[in-house]
Motif scaffolding. Structure first.
Motif, mmCIF file in Angstrom:
data_model
loop_
_atom_site.group_PDB
_atom_site.id
_atom_site.type_symbol
_atom_site.label_atom_id
_atom_site.label_comp_id
_atom_site.label_asym_id
_atom_site.label_seq_id
_atom_site.Cartn_x
_atom_site.Cartn_y
_atom_site.Cartn_z
ATOM 1 N N MET A 148 7.457 5.462 3.831
ATOM 2 C CA MET A 148 8.215 4.257 4.174
ATOM 3 C C MET A 148 7.913 3.792 5.588
ATOM 4 S SD MET A 148 10.167 2.065 2.920
ATOM 5 C CE MET A 148 10.956 0.608 3.598
ATOM 6 N N GLU A 149 7.652 2.493 5.696
ATOM 7 C CA GLU A 149 7.452 1.839 6.991
ATOM 8 C C GLU A 149 7.830 0.373 6.849
ATOM 9 O OE1 GLU A 149 3.359 2.395 7.958
ATOM 10 O OE2 GLU A 149 2.696 1.944 5.937
ATOM 11 N N GLY A 150 7.760 -0.359 7.947
ATOM 12 C CA GLY A 150 8.262 -1.724 7.954
ATOM 13 C C GLY A 150 7.608 -2.649 6.952
ATOM 14 N N THR A 151 6.312 -2.448 6.670
ATOM 15 C CA THR A 151 5.611 -3.332 5.743
ATOM 16 C C THR A 151 6.102 -3.172 4.309
ATOM 17 O OG1 THR A 151 3.852 -1.667 5.484
ATOM 18 C CG2 THR A 151 3.521 -3.385 7.141
ATOM 19 N N LYS A 152 6.882 -2.133 4.046
ATOM 20 C CA LYS A 152 7.390 -1.889 2.691
ATOM 21 C C LYS A 152 8.847 -2.322 2.534
ATOM 22 C CE LYS A 152 4.232 2.018 2.074
ATOM 23 N NZ LYS A 152 3.611 1.947 3.394
ATOM 24 N N GLN A 159 0.835 -1.200 0.000
ATOM 25 C CA GLN A 159 0.000 0.000 0.000
ATOM 26 C C GLN A 159 0.873 1.255 0.000
ATOM 27 O OE1 GLN A 159 -2.655 0.256 3.343
ATOM 28 N NE2 GLN A 159 -3.891 1.876 2.446
ATOM 29 N N ASN A 160 0.466 2.252 -0.780
ATOM 30 C CA ASN A 160 1.185 3.526 -0.914
ATOM 31 C C ASN A 160 2.524 3.380 -1.621
ATOM 32 O OD1 ASN A 160 -0.861 5.037 0.376
ATOM 33 N ND2 ASN A 160 -0.042 4.506 2.384
ATOM 34 N N VAL A 161 2.690 2.289 -2.366
ATOM 35 C CA VAL A 161 3.808 2.148 -3.300
ATOM 36 C C VAL A 161 3.198 2.064 -4.691
ATOM 37 C CG1 VAL A 161 5.758 0.751 -4.050
ATOM 38 C CG2 VAL A 161 5.286 0.999 -1.617
ATOM 39 N N LYS A 162 3.542 3.013 -5.566
ATOM 40 C CA LYS A 162 2.879 3.110 -6.856
ATOM 41 C C LYS A 162 3.899 3.158 -7.988
ATOM 42 C CE LYS A 162 -1.043 5.661 -4.899
ATOM 43 N NZ LYS A 162 -1.833 6.921 -4.951
ATOM 44 N N VAL A 163 3.471 2.669 -9.156
ATOM 45 C CA VAL A 163 4.286 2.766 -10.362
ATOM 46 C C VAL A 163 3.842 4.004 -11.133
ATOM 47 C CG1 VAL A 163 4.916 1.671 -12.536
ATOM 48 C CG2 VAL A 163 4.612 0.279 -10.474
ATOM 49 N N MET A 164 4.800 4.860 -11.441
ATOM 50 C CA MET A 164 4.539 6.089 -12.184
ATOM 51 C C MET A 164 5.390 6.052 -13.448
ATOM 52 S SD MET A 164 4.695 8.647 -8.881
ATOM 53 C CE MET A 164 4.488 10.117 -9.881
ATOM 54 N N GLY A 165 4.816 5.552 -14.553
ATOM 55 C CA GLY A 165 5.586 5.373 -15.768
ATOM 56 C C GLY A 165 6.589 4.253 -15.577
ATOM 57 N N VAL A 166 7.873 4.577 -15.659
ATOM 58 C CA VAL A 166 8.928 3.580 -15.416
ATOM 59 C C VAL A 166 9.445 3.666 -13.986
ATOM 60 C CG1 VAL A 166 9.617 3.626 -17.831
ATOM 61 C CG2 VAL A 166 10.788 5.117 -16.201
ATOM 62 N N ALA A 167 8.916 4.585 -13.197
ATOM 63 C CA ALA A 167 9.439 4.839 -11.851
ATOM 64 C C ALA A 167 8.566 4.193 -10.784
ATOM 65 C CB ALA A 167 9.539 6.340 -11.600
ATOM 66 N N LEU A 168 9.205 3.857 -9.684
ATOM 67 C CA LEU A 168 8.519 3.342 -8.503
ATOM 68 C C LEU A 168 8.525 4.424 -7.442
ATOM 69 C CD1 LEU A 168 7.392 0.503 -7.375
ATOM 70 C CD2 LEU A 168 9.522 0.480 -6.076
ATOM 71 N N HIS A 169 7.348 4.728 -6.894
ATOM 72 C CA HIS A 169 7.232 5.783 -5.887
ATOM 73 C C HIS A 169 6.800 5.164 -4.564
ATOM 74 C CE1 HIS A 169 5.218 9.742 -4.379
ATOM 75 N NE2 HIS A 169 6.446 9.583 -3.905
ATOM 76 N N VAL A 219 16.535 -3.774 -6.209
ATOM 77 C CA VAL A 219 17.072 -2.962 -5.137
ATOM 78 C C VAL A 219 16.368 -3.363 -3.842
ATOM 79 C CG1 VAL A 219 15.442 -1.091 -5.665
ATOM 80 C CG2 VAL A 219 17.477 -0.621 -4.284
ATOM 81 N N THR A 220 17.145 -3.584 -2.807
ATOM 82 C CA THR A 220 16.592 -3.940 -1.501
ATOM 83 C C THR A 220 16.379 -2.665 -0.696
ATOM 84 O OG1 THR A 220 17.729 -6.082 -1.518
ATOM 85 C CG2 THR A 220 16.946 -5.263 0.610
ATOM 86 N N VAL A 221 15.141 -2.433 -0.275
ATOM 87 C CA VAL A 221 14.787 -1.221 0.452
ATOM 88 C C VAL A 221 14.480 -1.586 1.904
ATOM 89 C CG1 VAL A 221 13.224 0.755 0.574
ATOM 90 C CG2 VAL A 221 13.866 -0.192 -1.659
ATOM 91 N N SER A 222 15.078 -0.862 2.835
ATOM 92 C CA SER A 222 14.858 -1.124 4.259
ATOM 93 C C SER A 222 14.739 0.189 5.020
ATOM 94 C CB SER A 222 15.996 -1.966 4.841
ATOM 95 O OG SER A 222 17.233 -1.295 4.703
ATOM 96 N N VAL A 223 14.296 0.090 6.254
ATOM 97 C CA VAL A 223 14.146 1.253 7.130
ATOM 98 C C VAL A 223 15.377 1.372 8.018
ATOM 99 C CG1 VAL A 223 12.743 2.375 8.900
ATOM 100 C CG2 VAL A 223 11.644 0.992 7.144
ATOM 101 N N LYS A 224 15.893 2.578 8.120
ATOM 102 C CA LYS A 224 17.056 2.819 8.973
ATOM 103 C C LYS A 224 16.683 2.590 10.434
ATOM 104 C CE LYS A 224 20.410 6.404 10.265
ATOM 105 N NZ LYS A 224 20.822 7.811 10.065
#
Length: 218
Positions: free
Chosen positions: A98-102, A84-94, A121-126
């Motif tokens: 950011m929170e733990g579920t993402k 949720q709240n992660v969207k594809v905008m053309g070729v980009a990922l928005h 790409v691996t995305v994590s929360v600091k």
């Protein structure tokens, strides 16, 4: 899986004269694909295929291909369903918030004529030590028999656990009658009674990196 299995697979169902179907395109992802390399541009640093974001931050990841007229698709941990709240905008990922579920692996797949290549790409929360930034009361000076909320404002990741305590003017520590936790960071009183609820309210926050606390006198 070989190139001979490339194509669109369709599952169809029928009952009482009503039909429905859904399809999926299966492609080959090759290590040295003639599709060329897939690269990323982002508004946050990517180091060795990893992006670390501050909690509640946002990020925009652009996917680029060396080939023209290709199709871009994004996956999250191998699934086409994005958080949720992660969207594809053309070729980009928005990533909007950011929170733990993402946290996970985001993969950009570039395909054309049944061939595909990808990059991830691996995305994590600091991680951040639990920290109480402020404890507030609303209203600031409650009247007798009026409702009162005491709120703990905090930061930290993993999400801190909150423990509330109350100390009366005689130095006794307990949770007074009439108090309830509407949410972990909020203590609520339907009717503030000075003889019961005047004292020091303390919020203690704890996560795997540390403990912090702050108090307010009411």
């Amino acid at each position: 899986m070989t190139r001979s299995e490339i194509g669109t697979y369709t599952c169809g169902i029928a009952k009482d004269g009503v039909t429905a179907n859904a399809s999926v395109m299966v492609s080959v992802i090759e290590g040295n694909s003639p599709m060329g390399a897939v690269t990323f541009d982002a508004n946050r640093p990517i180091t060795n295929g990893k992006m670390v974001l501050v909690l509640h931050d946002s990020a925009l990841i652009d996917c680029h291909s060396q080939r023209n007229d290709v199709t871009f698709t994004w996956q999250f941990n191998g699934s086409s369903t994005l958080p949720q709240n992660v969207k594809v905008m053309g070729v980009a990922l928005h990533i909007e918030f950011m929170e733990g579920t993402k946290e996970g692996i985001y993969t950009c797949i570039v395909s054309k004529n049944g061939l595909a290549t990808s990059a991830s790409v691996t995305v994590s929360v600091k991680e951040e030590k639990a920290r109480v930034t402020q404890v507030t009361a609303s209203p600031t000076h409650p009247g007798a028999n009026h409702p009162l909320d005491v709120v703990c404002h905090l930061k930290g990741y993993p999400q801190p656990i909150i423990i509330w305590s109350f100390r009366d003017p005689m130095g006794q520590t307990y949770m007074p009658p009439g108090s309830s936790n509407l949410t972990p960071d909020r203590v609520h009183l339907d009717r503030f009674q000075p003889s019961l609820h005047s004292g020091t309210w303390t919020c203690m926050a704890r996560n795997s990196l540390g403990v912090d606390q702050m108090s307010i006198n009411i």
